[in-house]
Design a protein around this motif. Structure first.
Motif, PDB file in Angstrom:
ATOM      1  N   THR B 111     -77.065  63.891  -6.608  1.00  0.00           N
ATOM      2  CA  THR B 111     -77.851  63.010  -7.343  1.00  0.00           C
ATOM      3  C   THR B 111     -78.316  63.653  -8.562  1.00  0.00           C
ATOM      4  N   ALA B 112     -77.594  64.876  -9.062  1.00  0.00           N
ATOM      5  CA  ALA B 112     -78.243  65.509 -10.457  1.00  0.00           C
ATOM      6  C   ALA B 112     -77.096  66.357 -10.843  1.00  0.00           C
ATOM      7  N   ILE B 113     -77.102  66.864 -12.041  1.00  0.00           N
ATOM      8  CA  ILE B 113     -76.192  67.414 -12.638  1.00  0.00           C
ATOM      9  C   ILE B 113     -76.405  69.026 -12.112  1.00  0.00           C
ATOM     10  N   HIS B 114     -75.165  69.567 -11.971  1.00  0.00           N
ATOM     11  CA  HIS B 114     -75.467  71.010 -11.607  1.00  0.00           C
ATOM     12  C   HIS B 114     -76.126  71.846 -12.925  1.00  0.00           C
ATOM     13  N   GLU B 115     -77.196  73.031 -12.310  1.00  0.00           N
ATOM     14  CA  GLU B 115     -77.812  73.634 -13.200  1.00  0.00           C
ATOM     15  C   GLU B 115     -77.388  75.310 -12.863  1.00  0.00           C
ATOM     16  N   ASP B 116     -77.337  75.943 -13.953  1.00  0.00           N
ATOM     17  CA  ASP B 116     -77.308  77.338 -13.736  1.00  0.00           C
ATOM     18  C   ASP B 116     -78.778  77.940 -13.882  1.00  0.00           C
ATOM     19  N   PRO B 117     -79.137  78.498 -12.777  1.00  0.00           N
ATOM     20  CA  PRO B 117     -80.725  79.086 -12.721  1.00  0.00           C
ATOM     21  C   PRO B 117     -80.882  79.900 -14.408  1.00  0.00           C
ATOM     22  N   ASP B 118     -80.019  80.343 -14.812  1.00  0.00           N
ATOM     23  CA  ASP B 118     -80.524  81.307 -15.817  1.00  0.00           C
ATOM     24  C   ASP B 118     -80.285  80.393 -17.220  1.00  0.00           C
ATOM     25  N   LYS B 119     -79.737  79.314 -17.227  1.00  0.00           N
ATOM     26  CA  LYS B 119     -79.818  78.344 -18.641  1.00  0.00           C
ATOM     27  C   LYS B 119     -80.592  77.054 -18.406  1.00  0.00           C
ATOM     28  N   ALA B 145     -65.478  61.876  -5.924  1.00  0.00           N
ATOM     29  CA  ALA B 145     -66.655  62.452  -6.138  1.00  0.00           C
ATOM     30  C   ALA B 145     -67.553  61.756  -6.825  1.00  0.00           C
ATOM     31  N   ILE B 146     -68.690  61.176  -6.461  1.00  0.00           N
ATOM     32  CA  ILE B 146     -69.684  60.231  -6.943  1.00  0.00           C
ATOM     33  C   ILE B 146     -70.856  61.272  -7.645  1.00  0.00           C
ATOM     34  N   LEU B 147     -70.870  61.130  -8.822  1.00  0.00           N
ATOM     35  CA  LEU B 147     -71.838  62.055  -9.605  1.00  0.00           C
ATOM     36  C   LEU B 147     -73.105  61.349  -9.633  1.00  0.00           C
ATOM     37  N   GLY B 148     -74.352  61.949  -9.438  1.00  0.00           N
ATOM     38  CA  GLY B 148     -75.470  61.444  -9.603  1.00  0.00           C
ATOM     39  C   GLY B 148     -75.798  60.001  -9.226  1.00  0.00           C
ATOM     40  N   ALA B 149     -75.746  60.040  -7.981  1.00  0.00           N
ATOM     41  CA  ALA B 149     -76.206  58.584  -7.222  1.00  0.00           C
ATOM     42  C   ALA B 149     -77.481  58.544  -6.455  1.00  0.00           C
ATOM     43  N   GLY B 150     -78.369  59.198  -7.251  1.00  0.00           N
ATOM     44  CA  GLY B 150     -79.869  58.948  -6.723  1.00  0.00           C
ATOM     45  C   GLY B 150     -80.379  57.906  -7.416  1.00  0.00           C
TER      46      GLY B 150
END
Lengths: 411, 411
Positions: B111-119, B145-150
């Motif tokens: 339901t969201a894009i991957h985030e790097d905690p440091d960026k 793979a279904i991206l961002g399905a919130g």
């Protein structure tokens, strides 16, 4: 005659104290400065040397000490031979430094009431919780201890005494502290944020109708029209000097008013309501225990860093009302200080300047014997006139606004 | 037909996902839930049982897993035999869970894009930084793979596709997210404060005139008059769906607008200006290294705790403008959800509900084959109609406001 001085602390106020001691080292003698961090002491001494502040050649020396370790402070007093200790360290160390003075016989001067880091806003009067418990011991051992000899508490206590001495009876003492300066930052506190915020997160205690009363912070606001700084809004706040003046003048109402802009109040309110001013640790999701207030302190500008760009003036004074010869009288006794002038002279901003000059004036009076009381005193228990004379000379002139107009205290 | 489900995460959204999977366990099969903290999974399962949410008898099981450990997640997929992974853990774990699905062949929904905690706030389009790098691999291995399905991203992408399908060409897509609810707290975020604030501390990227443009947060505000919630002010913000819609519809301007009250903006502004929303550690005077944002998260209410007292409604929709048969047309495709109804049904507040129901709808479409794409897809690349049909049934009905008036999407 006591002369050699040990300064405890190495913040913005300590810097002013060191400069002013140096400028008067013909009366005072050797100057020692000690804190937890030796490098901070050394950089203060470097600043004293840079400005050529020493009136005559003499000792100027930095030391490392844990001021919460009474034995270590006592040892340092003995090693340096200091006869006067000016304690401008954190309020958390006061009781320990006082004990070291009682142990060694050195005169003790501070600028704030001792605080226990774990307790916020104890029951009034605050001096009873720590300092006054040692009063008999000071008297017994002949140790001079002058409590709260900064500006507020300190000079404002002398302002009150000076006004009351001209009356048959006093009805009220309202102390007003306005900083109309501008540091140019989004937000900053003028002294240690931890102490600053603690001052405003607790109950506001004040003395009225011969009893302690309570308000919440920012509950009671009032517009003041003051010399030089003009119309300013101030809010009733808790403050040290209320706790001795109320005991020494129980018939007077005693209130303290601190000036705050809307922006300060907004930031303070947000931080307080979110729990970020708490001194109780919280645990992060990662399991780290953090005291929110200590993090807030870490992200705010270092108060000492505000000095170079600080402009504008402060006005701190006492409005004292009473009766003289059956007539109602009122006096406003006050000082106006200038941030930029303070920086030019001693490399500090005006708030540090107003807090740091008075304990040096007190030290000079201890050295001269005028205030070498041989016991524990709050400032209003001492003659204010020699204090004002020293303050005039040191850069904090006292003025009076009364029925005669606006004039120097001794004119 | 893929049926058995592994839910990753145990926050407010995971709770909704678990309830909705349980309500549909005749189509879906065994339900597994896994997170770092087993007890949080177990309390979600207890809530599912309390509400009697299971449509028929079946497996309902909690597991402990470090979702940043791809091998451990892959092993859990194999151990449970899960064929569909609904990842509603922190955005920091997404890439690792996706890798585990690619490794095991399980379908992946997030339901969201991957985030790097440091960026914070990487360069657009954000999907290119992590997810789309694995697109060829998904296609090659036949992994869905279904991206961002919130909801946003997710349902709003389907709203855009639905509107655009009725036009000859699209000119602009404005996504508006209004929460007109009231949680009764001084301040709280509706989902993980860390993710919430990160969303608004970076640059606002948007797509206009066929190029990426930038704004500062709260620089661009606009009043919207929306169904049910009425007139609301929203500010252009960065948001995931802009980053796929701009790539899939490069001729359209793509902007995202988030509703904020003055109080939220004030608190946010104070925290941000003080440096308290920073993800970079600061050191306290005592030498403790603290990430300010993690402390702020610790002092704020747990978003899940808001649910019981939450009242009011949300309105999230897409205003899509384009051309049809040479005429300018516009559609507002939207959903209105109710906080209290969400709590009554699944024990969560409306924001969690709108985020948690759509991935279950997507899972049902993967199970039925309709969305079992065998490759990586953003939601606008899939047929929106079966999605809306599922959402209608699951409690998030889609409505359209257009020249015909205000009506259900299929009326």
């Amino acid at each position: 005659m006591k002369r050699d001085v040990l300064i405890i602390g190495a913040g913005g106020v300590a810097q002013v104290v060191a400069h002013k001691c140096a400028q008067n080292n013909d009366v005072l003698g050797a100057i020692h400065i000690a804190s937890r961090t030796l490098s901070k002491c050394e950089s203060i001494l470097a600043s004293v040397r840079d400005k050529g502040a020493m009136k005559q050649d003499g000792t100027l020396k930095a030391h490392q000490v844990d001021a919460m370790d009474t034995a270590a402070v006592a040892q340092l007093i003995r090693d340096t031979g200091a006869q006067i200790v000016i304690n401008v360290g954190s309020a958390f160390v006061n009781a320990y430094v006082l004990d070291a003075c009682i142990e060694t016989g050195a005169a003790y001067i501070d600028t704030a009431i001792h605080e226990d880091p774990d307790k916020i806003c104890e029951t009034p009067p605050w001096y009873s919780n720590y300092e006054w418990k040692k009063r008999d011991l000071c008297a017994q051992k002949g140790v001079t201890a002058i409590l709260g000899a900064g500006f507020d508490p300190g000079v404002v206590n002398a302002f009150a005494r000076f006004a009351i001495d001209q009356m048959d009876s006093v009805k009220s003492i309202d102390i007003v502290d306005i900083n109309a300066g501008d540091h140019g930052k989004y937000f900053a506190t003028n002294f240690d944020p931890e102490i600053n915020f603690r001052e405003f997160t607790g109950t506001v205690y004040y003395w009225e109708d011969q009893q302690w009363k309570e308000k919440a912070m920012f509950e009671s606001g009032r517009d003041w029209d003051l010399p030089v700084v003009g119309k300013q809004r101030a809010y009733q706040s808790g403050h040290d000097e209320v706790h001795s003046l109320a005991v020494n003048y129980p018939d007077a109402d005693v209130r303290f008013w601190m000036g705050f802009g809307d922006h300060y109040i907004n930031v303070f309110t947000v931080l307080k309501n979110l729990g970020l001013l708490s001194e109780q640790p919280v645990k992060t999701a990662e399991g780290l225990e953090v005291v929110p207030l200590k993090l807030v302190k870490a992200v705010l500008p270092d108060p000492a860093s505000l000095a170079p760009g600080y402009t504008g003036k402060t006005c701190i004074g006492d409005l004292v009302k009473g009766v003289k010869d059956g007539e109602e009288v009122e006096l406003f006794v006050y000082n106006v200080a200038d941030h930029a002038e303070a920086y030019k002279e001693v490399g500090s901003q005006g708030i540090s300047y107003t807090a740091g000059v008075p304990p040096v004036a007190a030290a000079l009076l201890v050295a001269s014997g005028a205030w070498d009381a041989g016991t524990m005193k709050n400032v209003e228990e001492l003659d204010p006139k020699p204090f004002f004379t020293q303050l005039d000379r040191l850069g904090l002139p006292t003025r009076v606004k009364d029925a005669r107009g606006d004039h120097p205290w001794n004119a």
